[in-house]
Design a protein around this motif. Structure first.
Motif, short mmCIF file in Angstrom:
data_model
loop_
_atom_site.label_atom_id
_atom_site.label_comp_id
_atom_site.label_asym_id
_atom_site.label_seq_id
_atom_site.Cartn_x
_atom_site.Cartn_y
_atom_site.Cartn_z
N ARG B 236 0.87 -1.12 -0.14
CA ARG B 236 0.00 0.17 0.01
C ARG B 236 0.97 1.30 -0.17
O ARG B 236 1.84 1.16 0.48
CB ARG B 236 -0.91 -0.01 1.47
CG ARG B 236 -2.04 -1.04 1.57
CD ARG B 236 -3.15 -0.96 0.49
NE ARG B 236 -4.18 -1.68 0.81
CZ ARG B 236 -4.27 -3.10 0.34
NH1 ARG B 236 -3.27 -3.46 -0.49
NH2 ARG B 236 -5.17 -3.97 0.56
N ASN B 237 0.29 2.28 -0.29
CA ASN B 237 0.83 3.51 -0.34
C ASN B 237 0.72 4.28 1.08
O ASN B 237 0.11 5.19 1.42
CB ASN B 237 0.22 4.55 -1.57
CG ASN B 237 0.76 5.76 -1.71
OD1 ASN B 237 1.77 5.91 -1.26
ND2 ASN B 237 0.15 6.96 -2.18
N VAL B 238 1.87 3.86 1.98
CA VAL B 238 1.63 4.12 3.28
C VAL B 238 3.05 4.46 3.42
O VAL B 238 4.05 4.06 2.85
CB VAL B 238 1.16 3.24 4.36
CG1 VAL B 238 -0.23 2.96 4.13
CG2 VAL B 238 1.91 1.90 4.09
N PRO B 239 3.62 5.26 4.38
CA PRO B 239 4.83 5.66 4.78
C PRO B 239 5.81 4.88 5.43
O PRO B 239 6.89 4.70 5.23
CB PRO B 239 4.68 7.21 5.92
CG PRO B 239 3.39 7.22 6.08
CD PRO B 239 2.53 6.04 5.50
N PHE B 240 5.16 3.82 6.01
CA PHE B 240 6.01 2.65 6.98
C PHE B 240 5.45 1.18 6.87
O PHE B 240 4.24 1.14 6.79
CB PHE B 240 6.11 3.11 8.27
CG PHE B 240 6.70 4.28 8.54
CD1 PHE B 240 7.95 4.89 8.02
CD2 PHE B 240 5.83 5.59 8.90
CE1 PHE B 240 8.72 6.19 8.32
CE2 PHE B 240 6.50 6.74 9.14
CZ PHE B 240 7.79 7.16 8.90
N ASP B 241 6.16 0.42 6.97
CA ASP B 241 5.83 -0.95 6.76
C ASP B 241 4.93 -1.18 8.32
O ASP B 241 5.59 -0.55 9.29
CB ASP B 241 6.90 -1.98 7.01
CG ASP B 241 7.74 -2.09 5.63
OD1 ASP B 241 6.97 -1.67 4.53
OD2 ASP B 241 8.85 -2.67 5.52
N GLY B 306 2.27 -3.48 15.18
CA GLY B 306 3.29 -2.21 15.49
C GLY B 306 3.63 -1.75 13.94
O GLY B 306 3.89 -2.43 12.90
N LYS B 307 4.29 -0.55 13.99
CA LYS B 307 4.78 0.19 12.69
C LYS B 307 6.40 0.04 13.12
O LYS B 307 6.82 0.37 14.18
CB LYS B 307 4.14 1.66 12.65
CG LYS B 307 3.01 1.57 12.18
CD LYS B 307 2.46 3.15 11.90
CE LYS B 307 1.14 3.05 11.85
NZ LYS B 307 0.20 3.00 13.03
N LEU B 308 6.83 -0.44 11.76
CA LEU B 308 8.30 -0.58 11.96
C LEU B 308 9.03 0.59 11.63
O LEU B 308 8.45 1.51 10.85
CB LEU B 308 8.86 -1.52 10.80
CG LEU B 308 8.57 -3.12 11.09
CD1 LEU B 308 7.26 -3.52 11.24
CD2 LEU B 308 9.28 -3.89 9.63
N MET B 309 10.13 0.91 12.42
CA MET B 309 10.97 2.11 12.15
C MET B 309 11.52 1.83 10.74
O MET B 309 11.70 0.95 10.05
CB MET B 309 12.13 2.19 13.08
CG MET B 309 11.97 2.54 14.65
SD MET B 309 11.00 4.08 14.88
CE MET B 309 12.27 5.41 14.59
N LYS B 310 11.70 3.03 10.10
CA LYS B 310 12.38 3.25 8.81
C LYS B 310 13.46 2.51 8.73
O LYS B 310 14.25 2.60 9.62
CB LYS B 310 12.72 4.43 8.40
CG LYS B 310 12.86 4.82 6.69
CD LYS B 310 11.61 5.18 6.21
CE LYS B 310 11.51 5.03 4.81
NZ LYS B 310 10.32 5.02 4.06
N ALA B 410 5.02 -0.92 2.94
CA ALA B 410 4.99 0.52 2.25
C ALA B 410 5.63 0.34 1.01
O ALA B 410 6.68 -0.27 0.77
CB ALA B 410 5.51 1.58 3.36
N ILE B 411 4.86 0.95 -0.01
CA ILE B 411 5.70 1.20 -1.53
C ILE B 411 5.58 2.42 -2.00
O ILE B 411 4.97 3.12 -1.27
CB ILE B 411 4.95 0.35 -2.35
CG1 ILE B 411 3.40 0.57 -2.60
CG2 ILE B 411 5.16 -1.34 -2.47
CD1 ILE B 411 2.62 -0.13 -3.87
#
Lengths: 428, 411
Positions: B236-241, B306-310, B410-411
């Motif tokens: 998906r078009n999101v900022p983070f995995d 959880g959201k992964l750090m970049k 995130a893509i």
């Protein structure tokens, strides 16, 4: 017995309004404590209000970061030790920084007060802002902001106020990733010393107040060890945008976020109370004009609402909703129609009667339980009022006339004077 | 301790009364024992759509909200997998209006074609606003059908997709009402400065004449045990995995529920939780990370998300989570940590009973579970959990073969 289901049961007038007066006392060092002793549960909420909102910061992010970092370590304990202890006693600590004030709120069972209050003392007085914790904090804040910037509603919320106040005004500015990246960590300790001190603080207590609480509070916070000079009040010029209509593109958005509004005033203004009533009529409750039109008649949106927001030095009015991209244009038109109608036609008596009673009922909801009482009181206290303000508001709700409402609409709901921001997919 | 009285009308309506003289408001909560788990798989989102229609007019009252607002009341409702819950608060002096309104929509509905069309649109916009037009908003729409293959928890309350709501027909909605909106399928709680006699009189007057209806016989298929690990990847078009892991666990009424709930608290309650301290603070793999239970009535899910750090990858974070799960399965929590999660429960219960409406809602929910009196026993149930029981449940639940994983990329 046959009952008539078509007939609403007798509607009784709402006139039982006994607002509870708080107990107010002063600690030796001059801190004012405002206390609502009510409720049935053996617990209490202790809220510290500091004049330490973004109004007082020299750089973006200072006020928020200082507030959120308070719990991340003190002279005596690490962040983890503080969290372990607070959680062990089942306490909950909330830290919030807003435009005018910053808050630190402790929720605790009374029986744990002798342990939780000293923790609060340490966090407020002796926060040490460890650099390693700050690095972690920044990483998290940065990502959170980036996720939020993907939400049309969040973007509309942050980009709207600059239109009214100007980007450099504290009520207009907003946080960017750039601000976070360029932030100077050493600002924290300085801001903390200047703003989180006894000279700059009020305490609100709400709950079933334990007899030992006042002396515990006095021991922890009543001394001269954390005095400092009261920071001077800064002033800023409001510099609104000249253009009224704004649009921000968000490709592949399924809905647009709409925000429409204008500058108003704080609670001292003579039209403030009347505007609260007018706001309720246009967008302040489920049966409002905007909800009836855009949701219940047209099905354009899950919800639309409006609000009058009073701040310490100013205030504003706004309408907000999220609507399908295909119906955005008509939604904007309908919002305009609803504002214009209030400027032209008198509000019918039946509608006004309903709104009066709805607002009187809301008033009761606003004093249900000690936390609600304290919130209700704090709101007006921040503008220098007490319960006298609420009694005056009740009087306005009961007595305002359709003509007065129309005059207010002409003054403040003129569509031509509204700022408009749409965030979403281009439709035209 | 929350005290209450209870009585049942001849038509089966179950009524709970809680007296609290400290508030000028009365809360009325009506819980209907119907949720999205009761839906036809081709008509998902129906229970929730129906909740909207309940405000569109009843047999004798064209609009629900107006008369309530006219007497200073306010209401709302929510639907979840298990229940549809309607609630209101009203100044005490106008309490009878609440009985009039609520009884009429239990008596018979009469919403118009127009209201039906409009509310379908409103729900479609709600679907877009909360699930489709939000970053990560569709994660649960993907995770549920991965974890559940048989049980109706495989769809979300909002529905599988928008088209099922768009295609809803009037006669289907009417049949739904007839089946589920009967007095014997409802629990009413009245809380505030009221006496049981006063409530009984009003209830008999307004709800007494309502038809009994057919009692509901629910037989939902149990989800079979999961035998091997499942996973899907969404781009998906999101900022983070973002990572979502769900394990099957027991239902709300099973005795092991309390130990299972405490596993999630050890891992992630407050800022001192193990996952937060280890993986967010020390190893900095996630910007946020939570463990929680779905809390459904039937066998539910134990979830870590959880959201992964970049710059961090799924493989590394899964390994780090596995270390924490291994620990909770093999080492008993020490006295202090166990005391901590129990103290937190006690405190949360106390703070959840602050407003009259909260008490009314809680009483209704516990009554649905079998006995409103449970509200006064919950703390004791958590108190009794032993460290060894937590470990035992962790071993039973937190196995890779019992887990469904959504890699939200995130893509």
């Amino acid at each position: 017995m046959m009952i008539n289901r078509k007939q609403q049961p007798e509607v009784n007038p709402l006139d039982r309004y006994r607002l509870t007066e708080p107990e107010v006392y002063t600690l030796t060092n001059g801190i004012k404590v405002v206390q609502f002793d009510a409720g049935t549960q053996e617990l209490v909420r202790i809220e510290f209000i500091f004049r330490a909102g973004s109004w007082f910061q020299a750089n973006n992010f200072t006020s928020l970061a200082t507030n959120l970092m308070l719990r991340e370590g003190t002279k005596f304990h690490t962040s983890q030790q503080l969290s372990d202890s607070l959680d062990f006693y089942g306490a909950h600590l909330e830290t919030t920084a807003e435009k005018d004030n910053a808050y630190i709120t402790l929720y605790t069972l009374n029986k744990h007060l002798p342990y939780t209050l000293p923790l609060l003392e340490e966090i407020i007085k002796h926060a040490s802002f460890p650099e390693s914790e700050f690095a972690i904090f920044v990483g998290k804040q940065r990502q959170m902001l980036q996720v939020n910037m993907e939400k049309v509603n969040f973007v509309a919320r942050t980009k709207f106020n600059p239109l009214l106040f100007g980007k450099s005004h504290p009520y207009g500015n907003f946080l960017t990733v750039n601000d976070i990246d360029n932030f100077n960590y050493t600002d924290l300790a300085g801001f903390h010393k200047a703003h989180y001190n006894a000279a700059n603080c009020t305490i609100m207590v709400a709950g079933k107040v334990d007899p030992q609480l006042p002396s515990l509070l006095s021991d922890a916070f009543g001394g001269s060890d954390w005095m400092d000079v009261k920071p001077s009040v800064l002033t800023f010029d409001v510099k609104p945008e000249t253009g009224k209509t704004h649009y921000l593109a968000k490709d592949n958005a399924l809905q647009s976020a709409i925000r429409i509004g204008r500058l108003l005033f704080d609670r001292h203004h003579e039209d403030y109370m009347g505007m609260k009533v007018l706001n309720t009529i246009i967008g302040g409750y489920f049966g409002s004009r905007l909800m009836s039109n855009l949701r219940e008649d047209k099905g354009y949106t899950y919800g639309i609402g409006s609000a009058v927001i009073p701040l310490q030095h100013s205030g504003y009015f706004f309408i907000s909703c999220e609507v399908g991209s295909d119906t955005t244009d008509d939604a904007l038109k309908q919002i305009e129609i609803e504002m214009a109608r209030l400027c032209i036609d008198l509000v019918p008596e039946t509608e006004l009667k309903l709104v009066r009673n709805y607002m009187l009922g809301s008033f009761l909801r606003g004093i249900d339980g000690p936390f609600a009482m304290a919130d209700n009181y704090r709101d007006v206290m921040e503008n220098g009022f007490g319960n006298d303000f609420h009694y005056a508001m009740l009087e306005t709700i009961r007595s305002i006339t359709p003509l007065q409402l129309k005059q207010l609409a002409i003054k403040y709901l003129n569509p031509a004077e509204m700022y408009q921001l749409v965030v979403g997919k281009e439709t035209k | 301790m929350i005290t209450f009285d209870r009585f049942t009308l001849d038509n089966g309506l179950n009524v709970i009364v809680h007296n609290d003289t400290s508030t000028p408001l009365v809360a009325v909560n009506i819980l209907y024992d119907v949720g999205s788990r009761d839906e036809d798989p081709n008509r998902t989102g129906f229970a929730h759509l129906f909740e909207h229609l309940m405000f569109g007019g009843s047999a004798n009252i064209p609009k629900y909200d107006e008369p309530l607002e006219r007497v200073g009341g306010e209401n709302n409702a929510f639907t979840n997998n298990d229940i549809t819950n309607y609630y209101l608060t009203i100044p005490k002096e106008n309490i009878e209006t609440a009985f009039w309104l609520e009884s009429d929509r239990m008596f018979d509905l009469a919403f118009s074609e127009k209201s039906f069309d409009v509310q379908r649109n409103v729900v479609v916009e709600e679907f877009r606003q909360n699930y489709l037009n939000q970053p990560y908003g569709d994660a649960w729409l993907l995770l549920r059908p991965l974890a559940y293959k048989v049980h109706p928890y495989q769809w979300s309350t909002i529905g599988k997709d928008i088209s099922q709501i768009e295609n809803a027909e009037m006669d289907e909605v009417k049949a739904f009402y007839k089946k589920y909106y009967n007095p014997c399928n409802a629990i009413m709680v009245v809380a505030g400065d009221v006496t049981t006699d006063e409530v009984r009189e009003l209830t008999e007057k307004w709800f007494g004449p309502i038809r009994k209806g057919e009692p509901l016989l629910r037989s939902l298929p149990a989800e079979p045990a999961q035998e091997e690990a499942r996973s899907i990847t969404a781009e998906r078009n999101v900022p983070f995995d973002s990572l979502y892991k769900a394990w099957h666990m027991c239902g709300r009424l099973d005795p092991e529920f309390y130990a299972t709930d405490l596993i999630s608290d050890l891992l992630s309650a407050g800022q001192s939780g193990r996952l937060y301290q280890e993986l967010v603070k020390k190893q900095q793999l996630f910007s946020d990370l939570n463990a929680f239970i779905s809390g459904d009535v039937d066998a539910g899910l134990f979830v870590i998300t959880g959201k992964l750090m970049k710059g961090v990858n799924f493989k590394d974070v899964e390994k780090a989570i596995a270390v924490q799960l291994e620990k909770i399965c093999t080492e008993a929590a020490n006295e202090t940590e166990l005391r901590k999660v129990k103290n937190r429960m006690e405190s949360m219960m106390a703070f959840s009973e602050m407003r009259i409406l909260d008490k009314a809602m809680n009483l209704a929910y516990y009554e649905l579970l079998g006995d409103a009196g449970l509200i006064n026993q919950i703390i004791e149930k958590y108190e009794q959990v032993k460290a060894s029981e937590i470990m035992e449940q962790a071993q039973k639940i937190l196995k890779p073969t019992n887990c469904s994983t959504l890699y939200y990329k995130a893509i």
